[in-house]
Write a protein that holds these residues in place. Structure first.
Motif, PDB file in Angstrom:
ATOM      1  N   THR A  57       0.818  -1.216   0.000  1.00 50.20           N
ATOM      2  CA  THR A  57       0.000   0.000   0.000  1.00 50.20           C
ATOM      3  C   THR A  57       0.855   1.271   0.000  1.00 50.20           C
ATOM      4  N   ARG A  58       2.176   1.092  -0.091  1.00 50.90           N
ATOM      5  CA  ARG A  58       3.138   2.195  -0.188  1.00 50.90           C
ATOM      6  C   ARG A  58       3.001   3.196   0.952  1.00 50.90           C
ATOM      7  N   GLN A  59       2.853   2.668   2.159  1.00 51.78           N
ATOM      8  CA  GLN A  59       2.767   3.539   3.326  1.00 51.78           C
ATOM      9  C   GLN A  59       4.152   4.016   3.734  1.00 51.78           C
ATOM     10  N   ARG A  60       4.182   5.125   4.427  1.00 55.68           N
ATOM     11  CA  ARG A  60       5.408   5.699   4.959  1.00 55.68           C
ATOM     12  C   ARG A  60       5.216   5.923   6.454  1.00 55.68           C
ATOM     13  N   PHE A  61       6.345   6.066   7.180  1.00 54.67           N
ATOM     14  CA  PHE A  61       6.256   6.418   8.591  1.00 54.67           C
ATOM     15  C   PHE A  61       5.777   7.856   8.718  1.00 54.67           C
ATOM     16  N   TYR A  62       4.810   8.074   9.609  1.00 57.49           N
ATOM     17  CA  TYR A  62       4.304   9.410   9.845  1.00 57.49           C
ATOM     18  C   TYR A  62       4.433   9.748  11.322  1.00 57.49           C
ATOM     19  N   ALA A  63       4.808  10.969  11.618  1.00 59.26           N
ATOM     20  CA  ALA A  63       4.903  11.403  13.007  1.00 59.26           C
ATOM     21  C   ALA A  63       3.523  11.685  13.589  1.00 59.26           C
ATOM     22  N   GLU A  64       2.544  11.956  12.722  1.00 60.11           N
ATOM     23  CA  GLU A  64       1.216  12.343  13.193  1.00 60.11           C
ATOM     24  C   GLU A  64       0.327  11.167  13.563  1.00 60.11           C
ATOM     25  N   SER A  65       0.549  10.006  12.964  1.00 66.50           N
ATOM     26  CA  SER A  65      -0.332   8.867  13.239  1.00 66.50           C
ATOM     27  C   SER A  65       0.428   7.552  13.077  1.00 66.50           C
ATOM     28  N   PHE A  66      -0.172   6.507  13.606  1.00 72.59           N
ATOM     29  CA  PHE A  66       0.375   5.161  13.478  1.00 72.59           C
ATOM     30  C   PHE A  66      -0.194   4.515  12.219  1.00 72.59           C
ATOM     31  N   ASN A  67       0.554   3.560  11.650  1.00 65.85           N
ATOM     32  CA  ASN A  67       0.065   2.820  10.489  1.00 65.85           C
ATOM     33  C   ASN A  67       0.606   1.393  10.550  1.00 65.85           C
ATOM     34  N   HIS A  68       0.567   0.677   9.443  1.00 61.64           N
ATOM     35  CA  HIS A  68       1.000  -0.716   9.435  1.00 61.64           C
ATOM     36  C   HIS A  68       2.483  -0.871   9.768  1.00 61.64           C
ATOM     37  N   TRP A  69       3.306   0.105   9.403  1.00 61.32           N
ATOM     38  CA  TRP A  69       4.728   0.043   9.762  1.00 61.32           C
ATOM     39  C   TRP A  69       4.899   0.091  11.281  1.00 61.32           C
ATOM     40  N   SER A  70       4.146   0.959  11.925  1.00 57.07           N
ATOM     41  CA  SER A  70       4.209   1.060  13.387  1.00 57.07           C
ATOM     42  C   SER A  70       3.793  -0.262  14.019  1.00 57.07           C
ATOM     43  N   GLU A  71       2.722  -0.823  13.503  1.00 55.53           N
ATOM     44  CA  GLU A  71       2.223  -2.090  14.034  1.00 55.53           C
ATOM     45  C   GLU A  71       3.240  -3.208  13.836  1.00 55.53           C
ATOM     46  N   ALA A  72       3.894  -3.247  12.693  1.00 49.90           N
ATOM     47  CA  ALA A  72       4.922  -4.267  12.441  1.00 49.90           C
ATOM     48  C   ALA A  72       6.072  -4.132  13.428  1.00 49.90           C
ATOM     49  N   LEU A  73       6.477  -2.905  13.706  1.00 50.67           N
ATOM     50  CA  LEU A  73       7.548  -2.696  14.685  1.00 50.67           C
ATOM     51  C   LEU A  73       7.131  -3.149  16.082  1.00 50.67           C
ATOM     52  N   TRP A  74       5.928  -2.810  16.496  1.00 47.19           N
ATOM     53  CA  TRP A  74       5.453  -3.218  17.820  1.00 47.19           C
ATOM     54  C   TRP A  74       5.378  -4.732  17.931  1.00 47.19           C
ATOM     55  N   LEU A  75       4.836  -5.364  16.887  1.00 54.47           N
ATOM     56  CA  LEU A  75       4.742  -6.827  16.904  1.00 54.47           C
ATOM     57  C   LEU A  75       6.126  -7.462  16.960  1.00 54.47           C
ATOM     58  N   GLY A  76       7.066  -6.911  16.221  1.00 55.84           N
ATOM     59  CA  GLY A  76       8.437  -7.425  16.248  1.00 55.84           C
ATOM     60  C   GLY A  76       9.093  -7.269  17.605  1.00 55.84           C
ATOM     61  N   PHE A  77       8.886  -6.129  18.252  1.00 55.15           N
ATOM     62  CA  PHE A  77       9.448  -5.910  19.583  1.00 55.15           C
ATOM     63  C   PHE A  77       8.867  -6.866  20.609  1.00 55.15           C
ATOM     64  N   VAL A  78       7.556  -7.060  20.581  1.00 57.06           N
ATOM     65  CA  VAL A  78       6.923  -7.979  21.517  1.00 57.06           C
ATOM     66  C   VAL A  78       7.379  -9.405  21.251  1.00 57.06           C
ATOM     67  N   ALA A  79       7.494  -9.774  19.981  1.00 61.07           N
ATOM     68  CA  ALA A  79       7.967 -11.118  19.626  1.00 61.07           C
ATOM     69  C   ALA A  79       9.399 -11.332  20.106  1.00 61.07           C
ATOM     70  N   ALA A  80      10.258 -10.336  19.943  1.00 53.09           N
ATOM     71  CA  ALA A  80      11.637 -10.451  20.405  1.00 53.09           C
ATOM     72  C   ALA A  80      11.696 -10.587  21.928  1.00 53.09           C
ATOM     73  N   GLY A  81      10.870  -9.829  22.610  1.00 53.20           N
ATOM     74  CA  GLY A  81      10.825  -9.931  24.070  1.00 53.20           C
ATOM     75  C   GLY A  81      10.349 -11.289  24.541  1.00 53.20           C
ATOM     76  N   LEU A  82       9.324 -11.821  23.896  1.00 58.06           N
ATOM     77  CA  LEU A  82       8.829 -13.151  24.270  1.00 58.06           C
ATOM     78  C   LEU A  82       9.866 -14.230  23.945  1.00 58.06           C
ATOM     79  N   ASN A  83      10.586 -14.030  22.855  1.00 62.38           N
ATOM     80  CA  ASN A  83      11.625 -14.983  22.473  1.00 62.38           C
ATOM     81  C   ASN A  83      12.743 -14.988  23.522  1.00 62.38           C
ATOM     82  N   LEU A  84      13.077 -13.832  24.058  1.00 58.25           N
ATOM     83  CA  LEU A  84      14.096 -13.750  25.108  1.00 58.25           C
ATOM     84  C   LEU A  84      13.613 -14.403  26.399  1.00 58.25           C
ATOM     85  N   LEU A  85      12.330 -14.267  26.698  1.00 52.59           N
ATOM     86  CA  LEU A  85      11.784 -14.863  27.916  1.00 52.59           C
ATOM     87  C   LEU A  85      11.632 -16.377  27.823  1.00 52.59           C
ATOM     88  N   ALA A  86      11.482 -16.894  26.610  1.00 52.37           N
ATOM     89  CA  ALA A  86      11.243 -18.342  26.432  1.00 52.37           C
ATOM     90  C   ALA A  86      12.475 -19.175  26.662  1.00 52.37           C
TER      91      ALA A  86
END
Length: 86
Positions: A57-86
């Motif tokens: 969808t050719r989205q870009r990072f925006y300072a004004e709002s969150f989008n799919h890129w923001s969500e991908a980063l959050w999911l990746g961070f949570v996944a990395a944290g859970l991987n460290l805890l496992a």
């Protein structure tokens, strides 16, 4: 100080993120391996899918709002944290 108001796109992004975390943890309950590791793998898959959606969808990072890129980063961070805890 004025509170920050989120737009509709940001609210939808946060809602999708919470749903995906809940679904990943629910799926991990049916796993025979570590629950945290299974949830981490589900979240990595969701993050990859969000990267694909954002790129298509050719989205870009925006300072004004969150989008799919923001969500991908959050999911990746949570996944990395859970991987460290496992």
């Amino acid at each position: 100080m004025k509170p920050v108001e989120l737009d509709q796109i940001s609210k939808a992004t946060i809602s999708r993120f919470i749903w995906k975390c809940n679904i990943a943890f629910a799926i991990s309950l049916f796993s025979k391996s570590s629950h945290l590791l299974s949830a981490s793998r589900c979240l990595v898959l969701y993050a990859f899918l969000m990267i694909v959606v954002a790129a298509l969808t050719r989205q870009r990072f925006y300072a004004e709002s969150f989008n799919h890129w923001s969500e991908a980063l959050w999911l990746g961070f949570v996944a990395a944290g859970l991987n460290l805890l496992a």
